[in-house]
Design a protein around this motif. Sequence first.
Motif, PDB file in Angstrom:
ATOM      1  N   MET A   1       0.858  -1.352  -0.015  1.00 51.21           N
ATOM      2  CA  MET A   1      -0.015   0.017  -0.061  1.00 51.21           C
ATOM      3  C   MET A   1       0.863   1.430  -0.063  1.00 51.21           C
ATOM      4  SD  MET A   1      -2.842   1.116   2.812  1.00 51.21           S
ATOM      5  CE  MET A   1      -1.786   1.670   4.177  1.00 51.21           C
ATOM      6  N   THR A   2       0.635   2.270  -0.909  1.00 53.64           N
ATOM      7  CA  THR A   2       1.483   3.344  -0.989  1.00 53.64           C
ATOM      8  C   THR A   2       0.542   4.485  -0.309  1.00 53.64           C
ATOM      9  OG1 THR A   2       2.535   2.553  -2.929  1.00 53.64           O
ATOM     10  CG2 THR A   2       2.566   5.075  -2.412  1.00 53.64           C
ATOM     11  N   LEU A   3       0.981   5.115   0.606  1.00 54.90           N
ATOM     12  CA  LEU A   3       0.247   6.181   1.292  1.00 54.90           C
ATOM     13  C   LEU A   3       0.489   7.522   0.472  1.00 54.90           C
ATOM     14  CD1 LEU A   3       1.225   5.858   4.935  1.00 54.90           C
ATOM     15  CD2 LEU A   3      -0.838   5.114   3.868  1.00 54.90           C
ATOM     16  N   ARG A   4      -0.414   8.251   0.409  1.00 53.61           N
ATOM     17  CA  ARG A   4      -0.503   9.492  -0.343  1.00 53.61           C
ATOM     18  C   ARG A   4      -0.420  10.632   0.772  1.00 53.61           C
ATOM     19  NH1 ARG A   4      -4.561  11.336  -2.319  1.00 53.61           N
ATOM     20  NH2 ARG A   4      -3.774  12.322  -4.229  1.00 53.61           N
ATOM     21  N   ILE A   5       0.583  11.449   0.775  1.00 50.42           N
ATOM     22  CA  ILE A   5       1.137  12.110   1.975  1.00 50.42           C
ATOM     23  C   ILE A   5       1.046  13.608   1.416  1.00 50.42           C
ATOM     24  CG2 ILE A   5       2.459  12.753   4.000  1.00 50.42           C
ATOM     25  CD1 ILE A   5       2.892  10.034   4.668  1.00 50.42           C
ATOM     26  N   ALA A   6       0.835  14.639   2.069  1.00 50.42           N
ATOM     27  CA  ALA A   6       0.772  16.139   1.827  1.00 50.42           C
ATOM     28  C   ALA A   6       1.760  16.717   2.669  1.00 50.42           C
ATOM     29  CB  ALA A   6      -0.560  16.784   1.414  1.00 50.42           C
ATOM     30  N   LEU A   7       2.426  17.739   2.476  1.00 54.31           N
ATOM     31  CA  LEU A   7       3.256  18.588   3.287  1.00 54.31           C
ATOM     32  C   LEU A   7       3.028  19.844   3.257  1.00 54.31           C
ATOM     33  CD1 LEU A   7       6.009  19.069   5.026  1.00 54.31           C
ATOM     34  CD2 LEU A   7       7.011  19.075   2.921  1.00 54.31           C
ATOM     35  N   ILE A   8       2.629  20.440   4.626  1.00 56.17           N
ATOM     36  CA  ILE A   8       2.397  22.062   4.696  1.00 56.17           C
ATOM     37  C   ILE A   8       3.296  22.631   5.513  1.00 56.17           C
ATOM     38  CG2 ILE A   8       0.658  23.722   5.589  1.00 56.17           C
ATOM     39  CD1 ILE A   8      -1.517  21.448   5.572  1.00 56.17           C
ATOM     40  N   GLY A   9       4.073  23.642   4.836  1.00 54.08           N
ATOM     41  CA  GLY A   9       5.022  24.502   5.519  1.00 54.08           C
ATOM     42  C   GLY A   9       6.386  23.884   4.872  1.00 54.08           C
ATOM     43  N   LEU A  10       7.189  24.849   4.153  1.00 58.35           N
ATOM     44  CA  LEU A  10       8.343  24.593   3.641  1.00 58.35           C
ATOM     45  C   LEU A  10       9.589  25.426   4.205  1.00 58.35           C
ATOM     46  CD1 LEU A  10       7.343  24.043  -0.116  1.00 58.35           C
ATOM     47  CD2 LEU A  10       8.101  22.372   1.501  1.00 58.35           C
ATOM     48  N   GLY A  11       9.582  25.447   5.618  1.00 58.27           N
ATOM     49  CA  GLY A  11      10.745  26.130   6.217  1.00 58.27           C
ATOM     50  C   GLY A  11      11.689  25.174   6.460  1.00 58.27           C
ATOM     51  N   LYS A  12      12.851  25.011   7.306  1.00 56.90           N
ATOM     52  CA  LYS A  12      13.915  24.366   7.638  1.00 56.90           C
ATOM     53  C   LYS A  12      13.276  22.825   8.060  1.00 56.90           C
ATOM     54  CE  LYS A  12      16.733  24.000  11.340  1.00 56.90           C
ATOM     55  NZ  LYS A  12      17.567  24.585  12.363  1.00 56.90           N
ATOM     56  N   MET A  13      12.484  22.814   9.030  1.00 65.07           N
ATOM     57  CA  MET A  13      11.988  21.243   9.037  1.00 65.07           C
ATOM     58  C   MET A  13      11.044  20.937   7.911  1.00 65.07           C
ATOM     59  SD  MET A  13      13.397  20.285  11.690  1.00 65.07           S
ATOM     60  CE  MET A  13      12.337  18.756  11.763  1.00 65.07           C
ATOM     61  N   GLY A  14      10.415  21.615   7.344  1.00 67.37           N
ATOM     62  CA  GLY A  14       9.447  21.145   6.274  1.00 67.37           C
ATOM     63  C   GLY A  14      10.475  20.585   5.191  1.00 67.37           C
ATOM     64  N   LEU A  15      11.534  21.341   4.840  1.00 70.34           N
ATOM     65  CA  LEU A  15      12.283  20.820   3.646  1.00 70.34           C
ATOM     66  C   LEU A  15      12.855  19.585   4.082  1.00 70.34           C
ATOM     67  CD1 LEU A  15      13.907  23.771   2.143  1.00 70.34           C
ATOM     68  CD2 LEU A  15      12.316  22.727   0.922  1.00 70.34           C
ATOM     69  N   SER A  16      13.215  19.402   5.327  1.00 69.14           N
ATOM     70  CA  SER A  16      13.942  18.370   5.697  1.00 69.14           C
ATOM     71  C   SER A  16      12.964  17.066   5.690  1.00 69.14           C
ATOM     72  CB  SER A  16      14.389  18.155   7.281  1.00 69.14           C
ATOM     73  OG  SER A  16      14.933  17.377   7.692  1.00 69.14           O
ATOM     74  N   HIS A  17      11.651  17.396   6.005  1.00 72.15           N
ATOM     75  CA  HIS A  17      10.740  16.376   5.968  1.00 72.15           C
ATOM     76  C   HIS A  17      10.352  15.903   4.438  1.00 72.15           C
ATOM     77  CE1 HIS A  17       9.648  16.175  10.155  1.00 72.15           C
ATOM     78  NE2 HIS A  17       9.195  17.383  10.240  1.00 72.15           N
ATOM     79  N   TYR A  18      10.509  17.001   3.714  1.00 73.21           N
ATOM     80  CA  TYR A  18      10.039  16.706   2.250  1.00 73.21           C
ATOM     81  C   TYR A  18      11.133  15.606   1.660  1.00 73.21           C
ATOM     82  CZ  TYR A  18       9.137  18.024  -2.661  1.00 73.21           C
ATOM     83  OH  TYR A  18       8.890  18.012  -4.016  1.00 73.21           O
TER      84      TYR A  18
ATOM     85  N   ASP B   1      -2.962  27.511  -0.294  1.00 67.45           N
ATOM     86  CA  ASP B   1      -4.164  27.383   0.777  1.00 67.45           C
ATOM     87  C   ASP B   1      -4.208  26.106   1.042  1.00 67.45           C
ATOM     88  OD1 ASP B   1      -6.538  27.214   1.880  1.00 67.45           O
ATOM     89  OD2 ASP B   1      -7.688  28.257   0.458  1.00 67.45           O
ATOM     90  N   TYR B   2      -3.804  25.965   2.385  1.00 73.13           N
ATOM     91  CA  TYR B   2      -3.866  24.386   2.735  1.00 73.13           C
ATOM     92  C   TYR B   2      -5.077  23.558   2.786  1.00 73.13           C
ATOM     93  CZ  TYR B   2      -5.927  25.600   7.552  1.00 73.13           C
ATOM     94  OH  TYR B   2      -6.888  25.806   8.396  1.00 73.13           O
ATOM     95  N   LYS B   3      -6.319  24.426   2.897  1.00 81.11           N
ATOM     96  CA  LYS B   3      -7.717  24.080   2.972  1.00 81.11           C
ATOM     97  C   LYS B   3      -7.949  23.484   1.418  1.00 81.11           C
ATOM     98  CE  LYS B   3      -9.413  26.679   6.696  1.00 81.11           C
ATOM     99  NZ  LYS B   3     -10.240  27.848   7.024  1.00 81.11           N
ATOM    100  N   LYS B   4      -7.496  24.280   0.390  1.00 80.25           N
ATOM    101  CA  LYS B   4      -7.639  23.794  -0.919  1.00 80.25           C
ATOM    102  C   LYS B   4      -6.828  22.501  -1.152  1.00 80.25           C
ATOM    103  CE  LYS B   4      -7.734  25.668  -5.230  1.00 80.25           C
ATOM    104  NZ  LYS B   4      -6.792  26.593  -6.208  1.00 80.25           N
ATOM    105  N   LEU B   5      -5.662  22.518  -0.433  1.00 76.12           N
ATOM    106  CA  LEU B   5      -4.818  21.159  -0.843  1.00 76.12           C
ATOM    107  C   LEU B   5      -5.589  20.034  -0.144  1.00 76.12           C
ATOM    108  CD1 LEU B   5      -1.145  20.749   0.038  1.00 76.12           C
ATOM    109  CD2 LEU B   5      -2.721  19.255   0.913  1.00 76.12           C
ATOM    110  N   LEU B   6      -6.032  19.983   1.134  1.00 79.05           N
ATOM    111  CA  LEU B   6      -6.745  19.026   1.677  1.00 79.05           C
ATOM    112  C   LEU B   6      -7.833  18.638   1.037  1.00 79.05           C
ATOM    113  CD1 LEU B   6      -6.206  20.023   5.403  1.00 79.05           C
ATOM    114  CD2 LEU B   6      -5.013  18.329   4.142  1.00 79.05           C
ATOM    115  N   SER B   7      -8.773  19.441   0.707  1.00 76.67           N
ATOM    116  CA  SER B   7     -10.097  18.983   0.148  1.00 76.67           C
ATOM    117  C   SER B   7      -9.942  18.661  -1.458  1.00 76.67           C
ATOM    118  CB  SER B   7     -10.963  20.206  -0.033  1.00 76.67           C
ATOM    119  OG  SER B   7     -10.320  21.268  -0.790  1.00 76.67           O
TER     120      SER B   7
END
Lengths: 369, 292
Positions: free
Chosen positions: A1-18, A54-60
């Motif tokens: 099963m491949t999970l579909r994940i989205a990321l909100i926030g592209l600061g230092k931690m966000g890029l690292s998580h990316y 817009d994170y709401k748009k991303l989620l929906s």
Amino acid sequence: MTLRIALIGLGKMGLSHYAIINSHPDVNLVAVCDSSGYMLDVLNKYVGIKCYTDYKKLLSEEKPDAVLIATPSRFHGEMVKAALDLNIHVFCEKPFCLDLAQGQRLVELAESKGLVNQVGYHYRFVGAFQEMKRLVDAGVIGRIHHVRAEAYGPVVLKPKGSTWRTSKNEGGGCLYDYACHGIDLVNYIVGRPDAVGGTVLNKVFSRDVEDEVYSTFFYADGKTGQIAANWSDESYRKMSTKVSVWGSNGKIAADRQEVQIYLRDGTNQMPNLNKGWNTRYTTELTDEVWYYLRGEEYSAQIDHFVQSIKAGRNDTRSTFRSALETDLVAAMMIKDGESSHVDVGSMTQTMVMPTKKVGGLGFINKLLS
Amino acid sequence: MERILFGDNQFFGVNHMSEEKARAQAMKFQDIKAVIDVLDAAYDEGIKVFMCTTHERIGEVCDHMRADPERYKDFQFYPCMPYAHKYANAATELGILEALRSFLPEEGAFNVMLKGGMSLATKDVEGIGQLLIDAEMKMFQGLQTPVIFLQNVVTDLLLGLGFKEAFRIFADHVKNKYNAEPGFITMNMPKLLDVLEELGIEKPIVCSNINKIGFRMCGGIDTYETAIAGRNFRPVAMSVFASGAISPKEALEYVCKQKKIESIVFGASSRQNIRQTKQLIDQFLPTECGTF
């Protein structure tokens, strides 16, 4: 099963998580969201990821299975809620939620919906701290009577800077950035304190937030703790976190590299533990990860989140509930820091003060009045 | 490439086993003279390459080497850029974009400034990348830098992001402007090789942990051994002692058995340790490592 994940926030931690999620074999990173057009444009141009502002748009629109939230702390509450409402599993950066009541509601929402929830307290995934917890839980050093957590590093070294991390109402400051890791490790290893006292939240260079944090923890069973955090300490190359625990049968000290164990009595202990000093190194305590960036723990916590979702297991090693306890202790410390101290003046009333003699207490009294 | 490279972790308080040891080393090497003494010892033992982070203190080492070109005529630097904590700490304080801006050149020609401003405005990543590389390389002016490495934290961030173009930008600029060979340090060697191959960077120099216990060898020790034996690249082994977890003899014997490894990088704080390590490498290599 491949999970579909989205990321909100592209600061230092966000890029690292990316980088970490994007390399995970079981995950498909479907979209990212950030308020900075620059970062999005660069990623879109060079990496080709779908971008939202817009994170709401991303989620929906994307309807991801899970979302990683790595925005400034003051946005965590509303973003976590929006995701949970859409039945999306959530990994949120630390600190969890600045508003305790809101945090409590989010904990209940996530749990009632059976959604996997995790907060980015990555030190819980450092081999040395896990080993420390294992040894403490096994009673190797007997009854615990004191714990000390320390975090030092070079972040604010001169009077300037104005990001959200240096803005008090956005969850910046040494308390939320550094001390929270120490608080969370204390909670993880010996439990949440029942009271705090003597809290110091002082500025060294910052204008709006504290640069150093000290506090004493009290437990109902009589044990105590202390925390010290200072992000204006240039003698450290990078953030350095250490926890020491004292018990009736010795002491354990751990940092990212090693665990040092001192045992008063080596009998009836676990295998390979002797009376006196014992040392365990990171090379033997660290499990291999599929992808390494900055430290195994960053990858390990993401993998833990992913595997928890796949297994339908919502008791992660760093849940919303445990992170709320960390927020609670931080809030207790803020409240305590605002309360009054016992000052010298208040002691004069309890002293016997001869009034007309020269020297002695009369002199002290004069000084203090 | 030289087969033995001298590393610099010991000089800057980097020790993967013990924070106390790291601090003791940082104190020992506080005075740059202490660093230079050890470099001299390594040089006199026949180790000609210093593979070093572009830490600001290296600038003082560079000044020393420049001042005595006769003594150091064979001395080479393999710079590893950037010194990432400088960026990471600045990014925590200033945010990513401001941090980047703060490291772009302030002084100097007007057109450099203008180019910097334009780069940020037009999202010209290549231009920014070149300026950042130039800023890191400034301290090595007039010295030999035949190989220039990208540090693992940056390599692995870019690799994870899938920002492949950045590797090409780095490789091109290092070749064109510094007439040097690009090198890549990584903790994820097999994955990086896939990307470098895809980009057409031929026989790349790739430095990664290679040690008997598989410490920080992501993808597993077997995958590493297979890659070293069969893939078309120039492997450089670091962390061969796994921060002291393996005895020197055992560690070097293992590494030297991986026949295609081109260079080994190690750090030491005394002439005696340098000599011992070099002797061990010399002992295991000539007979067992044909390609050196």
